[in-house]
Scaffold this active site. Structure first.
Site, mmCIF file in Angstrom:
data_model
loop_
_atom_site.group_PDB
_atom_site.id
_atom_site.type_symbol
_atom_site.label_atom_id
_atom_site.label_comp_id
_atom_site.label_asym_id
_atom_site.label_seq_id
_atom_site.Cartn_x
_atom_site.Cartn_y
_atom_site.Cartn_z
ATOM 1 N N LYS A 91 0.797 -1.227 0.000
ATOM 2 C CA LYS A 91 0.000 0.000 0.000
ATOM 3 C C LYS A 91 0.833 1.284 0.000
ATOM 4 C CE LYS A 91 -4.470 -1.508 1.634
ATOM 5 N NZ LYS A 91 -4.338 -2.974 1.894
ATOM 6 N N GLU A 113 -10.413 6.644 2.775
ATOM 7 C CA GLU A 113 -11.323 5.666 3.351
ATOM 8 C C GLU A 113 -10.480 4.483 3.833
ATOM 9 O OE1 GLU A 113 -10.476 5.678 0.238
ATOM 10 O OE2 GLU A 113 -9.945 3.561 -0.036
ATOM 11 N N SER A 371 1.668 -9.771 -0.816
ATOM 12 C CA SER A 371 1.296 -8.354 -0.716
ATOM 13 C C SER A 371 1.541 -7.762 0.667
ATOM 14 C CB SER A 371 -0.168 -8.159 -1.116
ATOM 15 O OG SER A 371 -1.012 -9.004 -0.352
HETATM 16 C C1 LIG Z 1 -5.230 -3.957 1.397
HETATM 17 C C2 LIG Z 1 -4.535 -5.217 1.135
HETATM 18 C C3 LIG Z 1 -4.940 -6.069 0.081
HETATM 19 C C4 LIG Z 1 -6.158 -5.814 -0.750
HETATM 20 O O1 LIG Z 1 -6.121 -4.695 -1.568
HETATM 21 P P1 LIG Z 1 -5.854 -4.790 -3.130
HETATM 22 O O2 LIG Z 1 -6.187 -3.422 -3.607
HETATM 23 O O3 LIG Z 1 -6.748 -5.838 -3.700
HETATM 24 O O4 LIG Z 1 -4.429 -5.136 -3.298
HETATM 25 C C5 LIG Z 1 -4.198 -7.208 -0.150
HETATM 26 N N1 LIG Z 1 -3.129 -7.531 0.610
HETATM 27 C C6 LIG Z 1 -2.726 -6.754 1.634
HETATM 28 C C7 LIG Z 1 -1.550 -7.175 2.438
HETATM 29 C C8 LIG Z 1 -3.416 -5.580 1.932
HETATM 30 O O5 LIG Z 1 -2.999 -4.822 2.961
#
Ligand SMILES: *Cc1c(COP(=O)(O)O)cnc(C)c1O
Length: 388
Positions: A91, A113, A371
């Site tokens: 993020k 948000e 992620s």
């Molecule tokens: C917020 C988040 C997501 C989901 O958001 P996307 O916009 O689909 O990437 C996925 N993995 C992590 C670790 C997150 O913090």
């Protein structure tokens, strides 16, 4: 296959996207579109952003081959380590980009948000770094469920405001953030957290995350003697981490897989509709009301998906399977035990799919976007799995 990678003048990928906003917001969207386009083509802006990504976020993130799990599953498995970024997920790429853009536009304040709180924390972080005021809208129900993140945002100097309308969760927080933006657009930038919302957000947020895919492509070529992976996998909430890694491989022969939670399968089970300023696949009931998404991972509880994913699905370039909470728990513990990496529950969705699909991928090279890290989910998993 020829794939549209830039939205047309109408702000759409194929039939998806657009700018479904109240008249009062059209000028703001147009101003943002212009400002982003100028900034993105300005070498100085790109240098400044790259410098922050390198010296603050910790990029480039590394590529890790999972030898143990790969052997167990009969595949070669590589992880793109977005979990190692500052604040623990992908993020930060987007919020640094948007906060820098807000400053360039002369805005003093950002609104955002947040659902589980991760985007709120990232926004508050970028605002603290760049000296912007920050107000975060969060569903009142989510504020109770995620009190640690509420406290984190306050520590970082942000104001957290409960969204009291509707189901008092993420979709209501988006509505209230948009309402605030309409009223304060002179001084304020709306820092949206995924590849959704009205044009130019889905495209702009994708561009801020494509660093994931660009780095991974280079790193894979180095690891694979010039080859690309056979399969690229990521979890999908709104779809930003997935589109970030996909954008590095959309012009290769790699299969692109976006994994959704079974209780929030917008592409898999939704129908085209309009929400939050965009046309995209969306979970709705018979009369068109947006349905609540449910997942073990609060970060994936979004009933829609970014329009570019709807487009990639419609043209058959990417696939969007879904996995159950039980499979996700299994994926979470699997990576921890086999590789010593505790994943965020969101990306445990991608692991769950890889485990399920491995018998059909024997000998193939699979790249997964990790992620985020799982520290934030450990307490919840202790409740699910028990303390011993
Ligand atoms: C917020 C988040 C997501 C989901 O958001 P996307 O916009 O689909 O990437 C996925 N993995 C992590 C670790 C997150 O913090």
């Amino acid at each position: 296959m020829s794939v549209m990678q830039t939205p047309g003048a109408d702000g759409r990928f194929g039939q998806f996207g657009g700018q479904y906003v109240p008249e009062t917001l059209v000028p703001a969207c147009q101003e943002l579109e212009r400002a982003f386009s100028e900034a993105w083509n300005d070498a100085l802006f790109r240098e400044e952003l790259n410098h922050l990504l390198k010296t603050y976020a910790g990029r480039p993130s590394i590529l890790t081959e999972c030898h143990n799990l790969g052997r167990e599953l009969g595949i070669r498995l590589f992880l793109k380590r977005e979990d190692l970024n500052h604040t623990g997920s992908h993020k930060i790429n987007n919020v640094l980009g948007q906060a820098l853009l807000a400053k360039r536009m002369g805005k003093k304040r950002i609104v955002a948000e947040t659902g589980a709180g991760q985007h709120g924390v990232a926004s508050a972080t970028a605002a603290a770094l760049l000296g912007l005021e920050c107000k975060v809208f969060m569903g009142a129900v989510d504020m109770e469920r995620q009190e640690l993140n509420v406290f984190r945002m306050r520590l970082l100097g942000a104001e957290v405001v409960p969204a009291q309308s509707g189901s008092r969760t993420l979709k209501d927080a988006v509505n209230e953030a948009m309402r605030d933006w309409v009223a304060t657009v002179e001084s304020t930038h709306y820092c949206l957290g995924s590849v959704m919302g009205p044009h130019p957000y889905p495209y702009m947020v994708r561009q801020f995350h494509r660093v994931i895919g660009d780095e991974a492509r280079e790193q894979c070529r180095e690891a694979l003697g010039g080859d690309d992976p056979d399969v690229v996998v990521a979890c999908v909430g709104g779809g930003s981490n997935a589109i970030g890694i996909f954008s590095g491989f959309v012009d290769t022969r790699a299969r692109l897989i976006g994994v959704e939670p079974a209780g929030g399968a917008a592409v898999g089970r939704g129908v085209p509709g309009v929400v939050h300023g965009m046309k995209s696949y969306l979970m709705q009931d018979e009369v068109g009301q947006v349905q609540e998404a449910h997942s073990i991972s609060a970060g994936l509880d979004y009933p829609g998906v970014g329009p570019e994913h709807s487009y990639l699905s419609e043209i058959g370039r990417a696939e969007y399977p879904s996995v159950t909470d039980t499979e996700v728990i299994d994926g979470f513990t699997l990576l921890a035990r086999s590789e010593g990496i505790i994943p965020a529950l969101e990306c445990a969705h991608a692991l769950a799919w890889i485990k399920r699909a491995a018998p059909e991928m024997q000998g193939q090279v699979v790249l997964m976007n990790l992620s985020g890290r799982g520290d934030k989910d450990v307490a919840q998993m202790m409740d699910v799995l028990g303390k011993s």
